[in-house]
Design a protein around this motif. Structure first.
Motif, PDB file in Angstrom:
ATOM      1  N   LEU A  78       0.826  -1.208   0.000  1.00 31.06           N
ATOM      2  CA  LEU A  78       0.000   0.000   0.000  1.00 31.06           C
ATOM      3  C   LEU A  78       0.861   1.260   0.000  1.00 31.06           C
ATOM      4  N   GLY A  79       1.999   1.206   0.714  1.00 36.46           N
ATOM      5  CA  GLY A  79       2.906   2.354   0.718  1.00 36.46           C
ATOM      6  C   GLY A  79       3.482   2.628  -0.665  1.00 36.46           C
ATOM      7  N   LEU A  80       3.873   1.561  -1.374  1.00 37.12           N
ATOM      8  CA  LEU A  80       4.383   1.727  -2.732  1.00 37.12           C
ATOM      9  C   LEU A  80       3.305   2.274  -3.664  1.00 37.12           C
ATOM     10  N   LEU A  85       1.008   6.827  -6.548  1.00 37.75           N
ATOM     11  CA  LEU A  85      -0.149   7.692  -6.776  1.00 37.75           C
ATOM     12  C   LEU A  85       0.210   9.161  -6.621  1.00 37.75           C
ATOM     13  N   LEU A  86       1.040   9.457  -5.610  1.00 37.64           N
ATOM     14  CA  LEU A  86       1.400  10.849  -5.339  1.00 37.64           C
ATOM     15  C   LEU A  86       2.541  11.347  -6.223  1.00 37.64           C
ATOM     16  N   GLY A  87       3.390  10.413  -6.682  1.00 38.74           N
ATOM     17  CA  GLY A  87       4.561  10.835  -7.433  1.00 38.74           C
ATOM     18  C   GLY A  87       4.407  10.765  -8.938  1.00 38.74           C
ATOM     19  N   ILE A  88       3.739   9.734  -9.448  1.00 34.06           N
ATOM     20  CA  ILE A  88       3.680   9.507 -10.891  1.00 34.06           C
ATOM     21  C   ILE A  88       2.368   9.983 -11.495  1.00 34.06           C
ATOM     22  N   PRO A  90       0.209  12.433 -10.793  1.00 38.87           N
ATOM     23  CA  PRO A  90       0.067  13.862 -11.138  1.00 38.87           C
ATOM     24  C   PRO A  90       0.833  14.248 -12.408  1.00 38.87           C
ATOM     25  N   VAL A  91       2.025  13.668 -12.597  1.00 42.46           N
ATOM     26  CA  VAL A  91       2.800  13.972 -13.807  1.00 42.46           C
ATOM     27  C   VAL A  91       2.071  13.467 -15.048  1.00 42.46           C
ATOM     28  N   LEU A  92       1.557  12.239 -14.964  1.00 39.99           N
ATOM     29  CA  LEU A  92       0.824  11.685 -16.103  1.00 39.99           C
ATOM     30  C   LEU A  92      -0.435  12.500 -16.395  1.00 39.99           C
ATOM     31  N   TRP A  93      -1.119  12.927 -15.338  1.00 35.68           N
ATOM     32  CA  TRP A  93      -2.335  13.730 -15.522  1.00 35.68           C
ATOM     33  C   TRP A  93      -2.005  15.059 -16.195  1.00 35.68           C
ATOM     34  N   GLN A  94      -0.922  15.700 -15.760  1.00 33.34           N
ATOM     35  CA  GLN A  94      -0.532  16.985 -16.340  1.00 33.34           C
ATOM     36  C   GLN A  94      -0.153  16.831 -17.810  1.00 33.34           C
TER      37      GLN A  94
END
Length: 361
Positions: A78-80, A85-88, A90-94
């Motif tokens: 879950l941590g991974l 979710l927090l690191g990759i 947002p970049v993909l969404w942008q």
């Protein structure tokens, strides 16, 4: 004709073990076909449980019990996922948002490029052919936009269901891993005693499915990361988004690589034009796909994939048509299952013939 069918039936299904295997297969297919949407969380949990069973089993050697090992592995997983979710995401969404904003300009550039083709290559293509092609592409783009809007609206309706899945799936995974032995015994108690062929098929498939799921995850990460690094080094725009698409394309054998070639080539062409940098991107992408198919796949799936490419493509088309994404994802294991079933019935038939000949002697 009836005698041939009767003889075949007697050869293959005269043994109770064969009948039990057939009934089990029919029941499983019927449940998946008629109740597929309702068992999606269970399927997702099974995939994750298969993926995490190996680290849980290894960690169990160093901790007092399986429950503690399962808890530690679940929290790490879950941590991974949260870090991803927090690191990759947002970049993909942008990058996806930027790509959609620039897509009208890209389409206009594409139209201008096509309209100049009759001037540059009059012997190969005419103006009428280009106009027909442009009209066809524009209609397809409109259809794609409508489909994306409809999918987005549908996704909004299913948002509550996905929130429920985010709670149920981790719980299912935890209990599947913690109570693996108890659940296995419970399933065995529901199966008739004549299950020798079922055990034979299951022992053949269990290891293959686990290797396939684990190998497929590694393949997505390796191919996606390699593509992202290569695209970034070549300064290709939307490198993260294209790298993710290339990584996810391995879920669809053969077809996925061909489909993802279109956005990679389109972005490279609109950014660099038909110049040396464009061909460099295409060559590097081809090298990555070649290494994936000829080096990485044999290393990761040496035991899980022992099928002719024709059977794999047919399995992707057939099971994908039946169960959508999950049919495509499990196309190779399902094809291997069909092969294991054929081998089991063939072995049963040969054993019976050998026993008859031995008894005659």
């Amino acid at each position: 004709m009836f005698d041939i069918v009767k003889a075949w039936y007697q050869n293959k299904f005269s043994d109770p073990h064969s009948v039990t295997l057939l009934l089990m297969l029919i029941t499983s297919v019927a449940i998946l076909y008629f109740f597929g949407p309702f068992v999606v969380p269970v399927l997702i949990a099974l995939v994750i449980a298969y993926l995490l069973d190996w680290p849980v089993t290894r960690l169990q050697r160093f901790v007092p019990n399986r429950a503690l090992a399962t808890t530690l592995v679940i929290f790490l997983f879950l941590g991974l996922c949260l870090a991803m979710l927090l690191g990759i995401v947002p970049v993909l969404w942008q990058q996806t948002s930027n790509l959609f904003q620039e897509s009208p300009h890209m389409i206009e550039q594409g139209k201008a490029f096509l309209l100049h083709l009759p001037q540059d290559y009059p012997a190969l293509i005419s103006a009428e052919q280009v106009k027909t092609l442009v009209a066809s592409v524009e209609s397809k783009v409109i259809e794609l936009g409508q489909m994306i809007v409809s999918v987005s609206l549908t996704s909004l309706k299913d948002a509550v269901a996905w929130l429920i899945y985010l709670i149920l799936v981790p719980l299912l995974v935890f209990f599947m891993l913690k109570d693996k032995v108890m659940l296995t015994r419970g399933i065995e108690s529901l199966i008739p005693k004549e299950r020798r062929l079922i055990s034979q098929v299951w022992s053949e498939m269990d290891h293959q499915i686990m290797n396939y799921i684990r190998g497929k995850v590694f393949e997505i990460v390796i191919v996606g990361s390699a593509s992202f690094v290569a695209f970034s080094v070549m300064d290709l725009r939307y490198a993260a988004l294209l790298g993710a698409l290339v990584g996810l394309s391995v879920l669809i054998p053969f077809v996925g690589a061909a489909l993802v070639t279109i956005p990679v080539a389109a972005v490279a062409m609109f950014q660099f034009g038909i110049e040396a940098q464009f061909w460099t991107v295409i060559i590097v992408y081809g090298v990555i796909q070649t290494l994936d198919g000829n080096v990485l796949v044999p290393l990761l799936f040496s035991e899980a994939i022992d099928l002719n490419p024709v059977y794999i493509i047919v399995a992707v088309l057939f099971f994908g048509g039946l169960w959508g994404f999950w049919g495509v994802f499990f196309a190779i294991p399902l094809a291997s299952l069909v092969k294991a079933l054929v081998n089991a019935w063939s072995t049963q038939h040969h054993d019976e013939n050998g026993a008859i000949e031995k008894g005659t002697k």
